[in-house]
Motif scaffolding. Structure first.
Motif, PDB file in Angstrom:
ATOM      1  N   PRO A 181      10.939  20.708 -31.232  1.00 24.03           N
ATOM      2  CA  PRO A 181       9.952  21.192 -30.591  1.00 24.03           C
ATOM      3  C   PRO A 181      10.420  21.973 -29.285  1.00 24.03           C
ATOM      4  N   ILE A 182      10.013  22.832 -29.178  1.00 25.20           N
ATOM      5  CA  ILE A 182       9.976  23.843 -27.872  1.00 25.20           C
ATOM      6  C   ILE A 182       8.821  24.082 -27.382  1.00 25.20           C
ATOM      7  N   ILE A 183       8.357  23.220 -26.098  1.00 24.70           N
ATOM      8  CA  ILE A 183       7.184  23.490 -25.324  1.00 24.70           C
ATOM      9  C   ILE A 183       7.222  24.057 -24.106  1.00 24.70           C
ATOM     10  N   LEU A 184       6.434  25.254 -23.847  1.00 24.72           N
ATOM     11  CA  LEU A 184       6.619  25.921 -22.533  1.00 24.72           C
ATOM     12  C   LEU A 184       5.456  25.331 -21.780  1.00 24.72           C
ATOM     13  N   GLY A 185       5.889  25.113 -20.608  1.00 17.36           N
ATOM     14  CA  GLY A 185       4.950  24.637 -19.800  1.00 17.36           C
ATOM     15  C   GLY A 185       5.089  25.167 -18.266  1.00 17.36           C
ATOM     16  N   GLU A 186       4.487  24.204 -17.357  1.00 15.81           N
ATOM     17  CA  GLU A 186       4.739  24.818 -15.878  1.00 15.81           C
ATOM     18  C   GLU A 186       4.738  23.610 -15.007  1.00 15.81           C
TER      19      GLU A 186
ATOM     20  N   TYR B 168       8.120  27.652 -14.543  1.00 18.68           N
ATOM     21  CA  TYR B 168       7.526  27.643 -15.808  1.00 18.68           C
ATOM     22  C   TYR B 168       8.706  26.452 -16.305  1.00 18.68           C
ATOM     23  N   THR B 169       8.581  25.668 -17.696  1.00 21.89           N
ATOM     24  CA  THR B 169       9.326  24.891 -17.981  1.00 21.89           C
ATOM     25  C   THR B 169       9.178  25.151 -19.390  1.00 21.89           C
ATOM     26  N   ILE B 170      10.538  24.485 -19.920  1.00 22.44           N
ATOM     27  CA  ILE B 170      10.924  24.496 -21.542  1.00 22.44           C
ATOM     28  C   ILE B 170      11.150  22.931 -21.664  1.00 22.44           C
ATOM     29  N   ASN B 171      10.365  22.353 -22.527  1.00 20.65           N
ATOM     30  CA  ASN B 171      10.128  20.797 -22.656  1.00 20.65           C
ATOM     31  C   ASN B 171      10.438  19.825 -21.353  1.00 20.65           C
ATOM     32  N   GLY B 172       9.628  20.424 -20.335  1.00 20.01           N
ATOM     33  CA  GLY B 172       9.546  19.616 -19.136  1.00 20.01           C
ATOM     34  C   GLY B 172      10.433  20.079 -18.204  1.00 20.01           C
ATOM     35  N   GLN B 173      11.526  20.931 -18.276  1.00 19.93           N
ATOM     36  CA  GLN B 173      12.697  21.381 -17.452  1.00 19.93           C
ATOM     37  C   GLN B 173      12.473  22.674 -17.204  1.00 19.93           C
TER      38      GLN B 173
ATOM     39  N   GLY C 208      14.937  24.697 -15.787  1.00 18.19           N
ATOM     40  CA  GLY C 208      16.019  25.530 -15.939  1.00 18.19           C
ATOM     41  C   GLY C 208      17.005  25.856 -15.159  1.00 18.19           C
ATOM     42  N   PHE C 209      18.061  26.151 -15.187  1.00 18.27           N
ATOM     43  CA  PHE C 209      19.276  26.499 -14.116  1.00 18.27           C
ATOM     44  C   PHE C 209      18.837  27.652 -13.249  1.00 18.27           C
ATOM     45  N   LEU C 210      17.795  28.452 -13.322  1.00 18.52           N
ATOM     46  CA  LEU C 210      17.678  29.562 -12.555  1.00 18.52           C
ATOM     47  C   LEU C 210      16.914  28.912 -11.246  1.00 18.52           C
ATOM     48  N   TYR C 211      16.127  27.631 -11.411  1.00 16.86           N
ATOM     49  CA  TYR C 211      15.573  27.213 -10.306  1.00 16.86           C
ATOM     50  C   TYR C 211      16.467  26.330  -9.430  1.00 16.86           C
ATOM     51  N   PRO C 212      16.128  25.880  -8.152  1.00 24.96           N
ATOM     52  CA  PRO C 212      16.865  24.819  -7.296  1.00 24.96           C
ATOM     53  C   PRO C 212      16.678  23.558  -7.957  1.00 24.96           C
ATOM     54  N   CYS C 213      17.746  22.884  -7.890  1.00 29.94           N
ATOM     55  CA  CYS C 213      18.071  21.430  -8.161  1.00 29.94           C
ATOM     56  C   CYS C 213      17.612  21.172  -9.656  1.00 29.94           C
ATOM     57  N   SER C 214      17.913  22.155 -10.752  1.00 32.91           N
ATOM     58  CA  SER C 214      17.388  22.000 -12.051  1.00 32.91           C
ATOM     59  C   SER C 214      18.595  21.996 -12.956  1.00 32.91           C
ATOM     60  N   LYS C 215      19.636  22.112 -12.564  1.00 31.29           N
ATOM     61  CA  LYS C 215      20.960  22.514 -13.729  1.00 31.29           C
ATOM     62  C   LYS C 215      21.077  21.186 -14.322  1.00 31.29           C
ATOM     63  N   LYS C 216      21.070  20.164 -13.757  1.00 34.87           N
ATOM     64  CA  LYS C 216      21.570  18.869 -14.416  1.00 34.87           C
ATOM     65  C   LYS C 216      20.226  18.483 -15.484  1.00 34.87           C
ATOM     66  N   GLY C 217      19.118  18.989 -15.182  1.00 30.08           N
ATOM     67  CA  GLY C 217      18.145  18.541 -16.068  1.00 30.08           C
ATOM     68  C   GLY C 217      17.672  19.735 -17.004  1.00 30.08           C
ATOM     69  N   THR C 218      18.376  20.752 -17.150  1.00 29.57           N
ATOM     70  CA  THR C 218      18.122  21.693 -17.984  1.00 29.57           C
ATOM     71  C   THR C 218      18.152  21.281 -19.604  1.00 29.57           C
ATOM     72  N   PHE C 219      17.021  21.695 -20.408  1.00 33.95           N
ATOM     73  CA  PHE C 219      17.137  21.117 -21.574  1.00 33.95           C
ATOM     74  C   PHE C 219      18.342  21.920 -22.301  1.00 33.95           C
ATOM     75  N   ARG C 220      18.894  21.248 -23.305  1.00 31.02           N
ATOM     76  CA  ARG C 220      20.038  21.403 -24.010  1.00 31.02           C
ATOM     77  C   ARG C 220      19.928  21.332 -25.498  1.00 31.02           C
ATOM     78  N   MET C 221      19.986  22.289 -26.449  1.00 31.01           N
ATOM     79  CA  MET C 221      19.923  22.264 -27.760  1.00 31.01           C
ATOM     80  C   MET C 221      21.427  22.543 -28.363  1.00 31.01           C
ATOM     81  N   ASN C 222      21.849  21.609 -28.816  1.00 33.47           N
ATOM     82  CA  ASN C 222      23.289  21.481 -29.468  1.00 33.47           C
ATOM     83  C   ASN C 222      23.126  22.036 -30.844  1.00 33.47           C
ATOM     84  N   VAL C 223      23.924  22.641 -31.261  1.00 32.13           N
ATOM     85  CA  VAL C 223      23.788  23.446 -32.615  1.00 32.13           C
ATOM     86  C   VAL C 223      25.350  23.221 -33.393  1.00 32.13           C
ATOM     87  N   LEU C 224      24.911  23.439 -34.752  1.00 34.25           N
ATOM     88  CA  LEU C 224      26.276  23.642 -35.501  1.00 34.25           C
ATOM     89  C   LEU C 224      26.360  25.072 -35.778  1.00 34.25           C
ATOM     90  N   GLN C 225      27.535  25.736 -35.907  1.00 38.68           N
ATOM     91  CA  GLN C 225      27.664  26.930 -36.206  1.00 38.68           C
ATOM     92  C   GLN C 225      27.424  27.245 -37.557  1.00 38.68           C
TER      93      GLN C 225
END
Length: 565
Positions: A158-163, A189-194, A196-213
């Protein structure tokens, strides 16, 4: 103004039946604290989560949710995209189909998933609470059916775009009402509540989706943003859109999507790029001239590191999203929607129409009183309307008033066409068009009527891309265009073979859409713009669909625990 914070505590168990499973949930509202953008604040949440918990079921299942309100504010919940056959009592919009659940009280919602398949969602339908009170509903194919109409993905996310606002969200509408101006803009704006890294103090909380090639992933994308359409894309990856609003569509290969508030989309992503760190991102599509909007971009990460070693780039690759005002890009994407129109997923478009409706949707202005200082355009106060009527919320919900014949709550006189005809999308429209009338009016539809509704955008103050949502129904978008709808020429261009079936449609800037549906779901059903400021200003109307003649074609009796006003 009551200050509050909340938490829904969730528990679940299942009961098997011949027709599917019944999923039982328990939500309890309490307070919760969150930290974003370098600061902490209390927000209304569900189960301590922002976004709230994801609900899962199969087509044909039922969901029963017992909601205990232990917050200090009223609450209702809406199951966006669920048709709720014969059961408007569980639809949720405050003072339309129910009175709110007041603090200390409980109400049980029942959702019957008889047609939905794919991604829909749930959210609060009380004030601005849906800014943080929302979550996904995943409806899998019926276990006895044929499964997905596309190759089964390796995994789904799920990818929920919020604010996010730094201030109390629930005070936004009342503060805006004091001045008559626009509500304050979100801080991110947020993706799954975070954010993202373009905002201050948000890098550690940026949502990360791990994928297999080499694997394919199903992204279940929901736009839960209050006021903005969004462009969304993934750096160096193509996407395939396969569903919208809990209904499948013919696959669309694309580099970006445009998703309006209220819409959900199922998107396939193939992890076919060289191992690295890539960004998914979303930013506003804002078409209204002069309207304020959050100009920032939210990001999340696509990370190939779980099965590959690579040197992480200093800045993850970003997608190339269209400019904020690029209506051409929005149109190029949305005009591709088509239903599957297959044996398993037929397009049952009403071909013989007996009820024709024409609604204008407008942003308006009101004069301020002599002792007010309004901050809207020309020193006036914002309003909004459908067919030049700005909706007035009643003190008792319309459904109970109708069912129990309570007088003086609403009038059955909503107009079937605009009270005044004019050049709806013209420039420099006369000032007398700016002021709407006010009322709580409903439009009565006969049971099983075949309805064609033209939704006509106007340039009364400023045109916009309006995401219009109809409760209790899905509908077929048989036509659309820019400018004024032409009843002599435009119907000849309708798609009656495989038009997209939707529950929330974007009416294009200075344009129109034509939708068709069969009025076979009796009850009281709200139609409104899903841009929250427009709803707050009055861009709403209500359908009253009469009962049919048979025992299974009438509104179900009200539940014993229905909230009282």
């Amino acid at each position: 103004m009551i200050k509050f914070l909340g938490l829904f505590v969730l528990s679940v168990f299942l009961v098997e039946s011949a027709k599917g499973k019944t999923h039982y949930h328990k939500f309890v509202v309490k307070s919760s604290s969150y930290t974003r953008l370098c600061a902490s604040k209390d927000i209304l949440t569900v189960n301590g989560k922002f976004p709230g918990p994801t609900l899962k079921a199969h087509r044909g299942d039922k969901i029963v949710i017992k909601v205990y309100n232990q917050a200090n504010t009223n609450i209702t919940l809406h199951w966006h995209g669920a048709r709720q056959p014969r059961n408007p009592w569980s639809d949720g919009p405050e003072y339309i189909t129910q009175c709110p659940i007041i603090p200390g009280k409980m109400y049980i919602y029942k959702i019957d998933l008889n047609r939905e398949e794919g991604t829909i969602w749930w959210h609060a339908h009380s004030g601005w609470a849906r800014a943080t009170v929302h979550g996904a509903i995943i409806v899998y194919p019926n276990k006895l059916g044929s499964g997905y109409p596309f190759p089964k993905p390796f995994s789904e996310i799920p990818i929920i775009l919020g604010e996010w606002w730094k201030k109390d969200v629930m005070e936004i509408p009342s503060n805006a009402n004091k001045t008559g101006g626009e509500p304050i803009l979100s801080d991110a704006y947020t993706i799954n509540g975070q954010p993202g890294f373009l905002y201050p103090c948000s890098k550690k909380g940026t949502f990360r989706m791990n994928v297999l090639q080499g694997k394919t992933y199903l992204l279940r994308i929901i736009n839960a943003v209050m006021d903005e359409n969004l462009f969304f894309g993934i750096a160096r990856h193509k996407m395939v859109v396969v569903g919208k609003d809990g209904l499948y569509i013919k696959p669309i290969d694309t580099n970006y999507i445009m998703i309006t508030p209220g819409q959900s989309m199922d998107v396939l992503l193939q992890a076919d790029q060289p191992p690295s760190l890539y960004s998914m991102a979303a930013a506003a599509y804002s078409s209204a001239l002069g309207a304020g909007f959050d100009k920032t971009m939210t990001t999340a990460l696509i990370d190939y590191s779980i099965n590959a070693t690579y040197s992480s780039p200093k800045t993850p690759y970003l997608p190339n999203l269209p400019p904020h005002n690029r209506t051409e890009a929005s149109t190029a994407f949305t005009k591709q929607f088509r239903s599957l129109a297959t044996k398993d997923h037929p397009a049952k478009v009403p071909l013989d129409v007996d009820t024709f409706l024409f609604f204008t949707i407008s942003v308006n202005l009101l004069n301020c009183s002599s002792d007010e200082k309004c901050t809207g355009p020309f020193g006036k106060r914002f309003a909004a309307s459908v067919n030049n009527i700005s909706f007035v919320t009643p003190p008792v919900d319309i459904l109970q008033a109708y069912y129990h014949k309570i007088p003086n709550v609403f009038k059955m006189e909503f107009p079937r066409k605009p009270p005044v005809e004019f050049n709806y999308t013209g420039d420099n429209l006369p000032e007398n068009l700016l002021t709407p009338s006010f009322g709580t009016r409903v439009l009565v539809l006969e049971y099983n009527a075949s309805v064609e509704l033209i939704l006509q955008g106007t340039n009364v103050l400023a045109s916009d891309n309006h995401p219009v949502h109809l409760h209790g129904y899905s509908f077929y978008v048989v036509g659309w265009g820019f400018g004024n709808f032409n009843p002599k020429e435009d119907p000849s261009m309708y798609n009656l073979v495989d038009p997209p079936e939707e529950t929330t449609v974007g009416v294009p800037k200075n344009g129109w859409v034509a939708i068709r549906f069969k009025a076979d779901n009796p009850g009281i059903w709200l139609l409104h713009c899903h841009i929250e400021r427009h709803t707050t200003w009055g861009m709403n109307m209500v359908f009253l669909v009469k009962d049919g003649d048979g025992p299974t074609s009438g509104i179900l009796p009200p539940p014993h625990d229905l909230p009282k006003c």
